[in-house]
Motif scaffolding. Structure first.
Motif, PDB file in Angstrom:
ATOM      1  N   UNK A 148       0.687  -1.254   0.026  1.00 30.92           N
ATOM      2  CA  UNK A 148       0.144   0.080   0.012  1.00 30.92           C
ATOM      3  C   UNK A 148       0.718   1.429   0.096  1.00 30.92           C
ATOM      4  N   UNK A 149       2.207   1.192   0.122  1.00 30.87           N
ATOM      5  CA  UNK A 149       2.959   2.546   0.171  1.00 30.87           C
ATOM      6  C   UNK A 149       3.349   2.628  -1.177  1.00 30.87           C
ATOM      7  N   UNK A 150       4.215   3.686  -1.327  1.00 32.03           N
ATOM      8  CA  UNK A 150       4.805   4.025  -2.542  1.00 32.03           C
ATOM      9  C   UNK A 150       3.662   4.442  -3.675  1.00 32.03           C
ATOM     10  N   UNK A 151       2.532   5.088  -3.510  1.00 32.03           N
ATOM     11  CA  UNK A 151       1.370   4.918  -4.320  1.00 32.03           C
ATOM     12  C   UNK A 151       0.788   6.430  -4.259  1.00 32.03           C
ATOM     13  N   UNK A 152       1.648   7.552  -3.808  1.00 27.28           N
ATOM     14  CA  UNK A 152       0.981   8.590  -3.852  1.00 27.28           C
ATOM     15  C   UNK A 152       0.440   9.246  -5.098  1.00 27.28           C
ATOM     16  N   UNK A 153       1.044   8.837  -6.065  1.00 27.20           N
ATOM     17  CA  UNK A 153       0.713   9.381  -7.393  1.00 27.20           C
ATOM     18  C   UNK A 153      -0.897   8.784  -7.874  1.00 27.20           C
TER      19      UNK A 153
ATOM     20  N   UNK B  46       0.115   8.938   2.181  1.00 32.79           N
ATOM     21  CA  UNK B  46       0.284   7.494   2.139  1.00 32.79           C
ATOM     22  C   UNK B  46       0.355   6.957   3.420  1.00 32.79           C
ATOM     23  N   UNK B  47       0.286   5.473   3.247  1.00 34.24           N
ATOM     24  CA  UNK B  47      -0.238   4.715   2.428  1.00 34.24           C
ATOM     25  C   UNK B  47      -1.566   4.592   1.934  1.00 34.24           C
ATOM     26  N   UNK B  48      -1.942   3.815   0.762  1.00 37.88           N
ATOM     27  CA  UNK B  48      -3.177   3.943   0.125  1.00 37.88           C
ATOM     28  C   UNK B  48      -4.494   3.692   1.411  1.00 37.88           C
ATOM     29  N   UNK B  49      -5.623   4.036   1.234  1.00 40.91           N
ATOM     30  CA  UNK B  49      -6.384   4.285   2.154  1.00 40.91           C
ATOM     31  C   UNK B  49      -7.008   2.545   2.543  1.00 40.91           C
ATOM     32  N   UNK B  50      -6.688   2.163   3.384  1.00 38.49           N
ATOM     33  CA  UNK B  50      -7.016   0.670   3.656  1.00 38.49           C
ATOM     34  C   UNK B  50      -8.435   0.415   4.078  1.00 38.49           C
ATOM     35  N   UNK B  51      -9.087   1.756   4.616  1.00 41.47           N
ATOM     36  CA  UNK B  51     -10.508   1.475   4.695  1.00 41.47           C
ATOM     37  C   UNK B  51     -11.621   1.685   3.763  1.00 41.47           C
ATOM     38  N   UNK B  52     -11.284   2.236   2.621  1.00 42.53           N
ATOM     39  CA  UNK B  52     -11.976   2.387   1.460  1.00 42.53           C
ATOM     40  C   UNK B  52     -12.015   1.002   0.457  1.00 42.53           C
ATOM     41  N   UNK B  53     -13.302   0.681   0.415  1.00 42.06           N
ATOM     42  CA  UNK B  53     -13.194  -0.503  -0.629  1.00 42.06           C
ATOM     43  C   UNK B  53     -13.076  -0.017  -2.166  1.00 42.06           C
ATOM     44  N   UNK B  54     -13.006   1.203  -2.253  1.00 41.20           N
ATOM     45  CA  UNK B  54     -12.730   1.480  -3.748  1.00 41.20           C
ATOM     46  C   UNK B  54     -11.311   1.246  -3.867  1.00 41.20           C
ATOM     47  N   UNK B  55     -10.202   1.404  -2.913  1.00 43.20           N
ATOM     48  CA  UNK B  55      -9.039   1.210  -2.904  1.00 43.20           C
ATOM     49  C   UNK B  55      -8.722  -0.508  -3.530  1.00 43.20           C
ATOM     50  N   UNK B  56      -9.477  -1.265  -2.965  1.00 38.45           N
ATOM     51  CA  UNK B  56      -9.057  -2.882  -3.479  1.00 38.45           C
ATOM     52  C   UNK B  56      -9.780  -2.967  -4.882  1.00 38.45           C
TER      53      UNK B  56
END
Length: 527
Positions: A265-270, A286-296
């Motif tokens: 989930x890191x290295x993903x600011x772009x 960062x890191x990507x939002x772990x709580x957001x289903x849209x992330x997955x």
């Protein structure tokens, strides 16, 4: 240059000045498993051609034909051959290369048989060289070795094969022999990526690890989520999916796999340039939002699109250098953690394992950087390949736990570490401190890594070569055939570095550190 650098430079120059050069030595890189040769010479016929009589491989896709065409280009690139030379009437002409491939299949799969046997007799009527291989990809390796037996003769003005007769039996030590390039820190144009792939074939490396995206930029088109490449540096510093498919096919036809990486989930600011909701907050990105289903959902879309183009058995999901501070600071993620009963470390584990499941659902096996193993190794999917980079003692622990491993320890095999010299690359042993034979087999290979903070199209080749070639011999050549002292191979590697230059590859001198320039006027072979 510091005191340590000056001492190393002096040592390398001393070795170079005392090393043997020229045609009397055995100038093949990487060193094959078994080599026997004589002291006679043949001249290459002006109509030297490919003969595949008796081969089970039909070459309907022209992989072998194209490989042979590249062979002719390589051996003639340095000088103009005189096709009217009277020496063509000499009886010692090598007329054909007879290639027999036993498998009709040219599907490039991980672990495919890459072995070959190459013989060049000193007599015959007519004189044919012979190349046998189980697969066309083994035959391509044989063609590369044959190219190194050929030299331009300044008397006859044609190509000469010296030290015949030759009998070479060869196969790789490791199945995975990788090189990482990073197109996020600096964009690499497609022609430069192809140049790197071509040079990889000269050293028999077989995996291009394409670290495509990172915090700084997202240059790749993702059809499922077309706003992602808004995170590119500019509208022209991008790759379409058709570009990616072209790279994959270009590499495949040369026997090279392309390993695609998205680092989560890191290295993903772009990612947040096109889809801001993927990031924890505008101020904590960062890191990507772990709580957001849209992330997955986005990760699933990326890997779905990957599966249509990147057909290697593995995908790399990163997992390194994850600072979970944002997850604890941003209110909606903190609330989610509390509801799930997870702390930050457990959320990191949740993210990595969920991303693994998505990749597995698309038919991939997963490679993760070693932090995932260090934090929750027993929880990783059993098919996970752990990619070592931080410490030299990680691989023994990984294989003891029953997982596969790729070795890239940064102190020896990071090409962007310009104080890491070629001899350190050569002497770095992937199986160090692993004595159990079953565990040794779990080390599937190694990889040299070129992180791109200070690398673009202007300096990529000299930063890779010849140090990556030193590591390539470590990964290809049987352990017992490797030099115990790098000074034993200095002359041979210097010869190979000059061969790379002659082929148009901007390989740096051996003397000095990293990608140093020549220190003074002189022969290529003594720099």
């Amino acid at each position: 240059m510091g005191e340590r650098g000056m001492k190393l430079l002096g040592l390398v120059l001393l070795v170079l000045s005392s090393a043997g050069y020229g045609v009397v030595g055995l100038n093949i890189w990487p060193m094959p498993k078994s080599v026997n040769h004589g002291q006679q010479s043949l001249l290459l016929s002006k109509d030297f051609a490919l003969d595949t009589e008796g081969s089970k491989y039909s070459d309907s896709s022209s992989i072998l034909k194209d490989g042979f065409s590249r062979l002719l280009d390589l051996i003639q690139v340095s000088h103009n051959v005189d096709e009217n030379s009277t020496y063509y009437d000499h009886s010692q002409l090598l007329k054909r290369l007879h290639v027999v491939i036993f498998s009709p299949d040219d599907k490039l799969q991980f672990g495919i048989d890459e072995s070959y046997k190459l013989t060049v007799p000193s007599t015959g009527n007519p004189i044919y060289a012979h190349l046998e291989a189980h697969t066309v990809y083994g035959a391509l390796h044989g063609l590369q070795t044959f190219s190194q037996l050929c030299n331009f003769n300044f008397t006859t003005r044609i190509i000469e094969v010296r030290q015949v007769p030759w009998i070479i039996i060869d196969q790789p030590r490791f199945q995975y022999r990788g090189l990482l390039i990073d197109t996020s820190r600096h964009y690499q144009p497609l022609p430069m990526i192809k140049n790197v792939i071509d040079a990889m074939t000269y050293t028999k490396l077989n995996v291009l690890h394409w670290h495509i995206v990172d915090s700084q930029s997202f240059p790749l088109e993702i059809p499922s989520y077309p706003k992602l490449w808004k995170g590119a540096y500019s509208s022209s510093e991008r790759y379409t999916m058709a570009d990616a498919a072209e790279v994959v096919d270009f590499a495949r036809r040369r026997g090279i796999h392309v390993l695609a990486e998205i680092d989560v989930p890191g290295h993903a600011g772009s990612w947040g340039v096109g889809y801001p909701s993927l990031l924890p907050s505008p101020t904590c990105q960062q890191p990507l939002d772990v709580s957001n289903e849209f992330t997955f959902k986005v990760i699933d879309g990326i890997l779905s699109d990957f599966s249509k183009v990147f057909n290697f058995r593995f995908v790399h999901l990163g997992g390194d250098e994850v600072d979970t501070t944002c997850w604890a600071l941003v209110p909606h993620i903190r609330e989610w953690l509390n509801k799930k009963g997870l702390n930050e470390s457990e959320a990191y584990e949740y993210f990595v394992l969920r991303a693994q499941k998505i990749a597995l659902s698309h038919g991939y096996e997963v490679i993760n950087w070693e932090e995932t193993f260090n934090h929750f190794g027993s929880k990783l999917n059993p098919s996970t390949v752990v990619h070592n980079w931080l410490e030299g003692n990680v691989a023994p622990r990984v294989v003891a736990a029953g997982l596969r491993c790729i070795v890239s320890n940064q102190d020896k095999w990071y090409l962007d570490h310009l104080d890491a010299t070629w001899d350190q690359f050569y002497m770095n042993e992937p199986l160090a401190n692993i004595t159990n034979s079953k565990q040794q087999k779990l080390v599937i290979g190694g990889e040299v890594c070129l992180w791109g903070e200070h690398i673009d199209g202007s300096d990529i080749e000299q930063t890779i070569w010849p140090r990556a070639a030193a590591a390539a011999e470590r990964m290809w050549t049987p352990f017992n055939n490797l030099a115990k002292d790098p000074r034993q191979v200095t002359g041979r590697l210097a010869h190979f570095r000059c061969l790379l230059n002659q082929r148009g590859v901007a390989a740096a001198p051996l003397a000095g550190l990293g990608r140093a320039v020549p220190v003074e006027p002189g022969s290529c072979y003594k720099q």
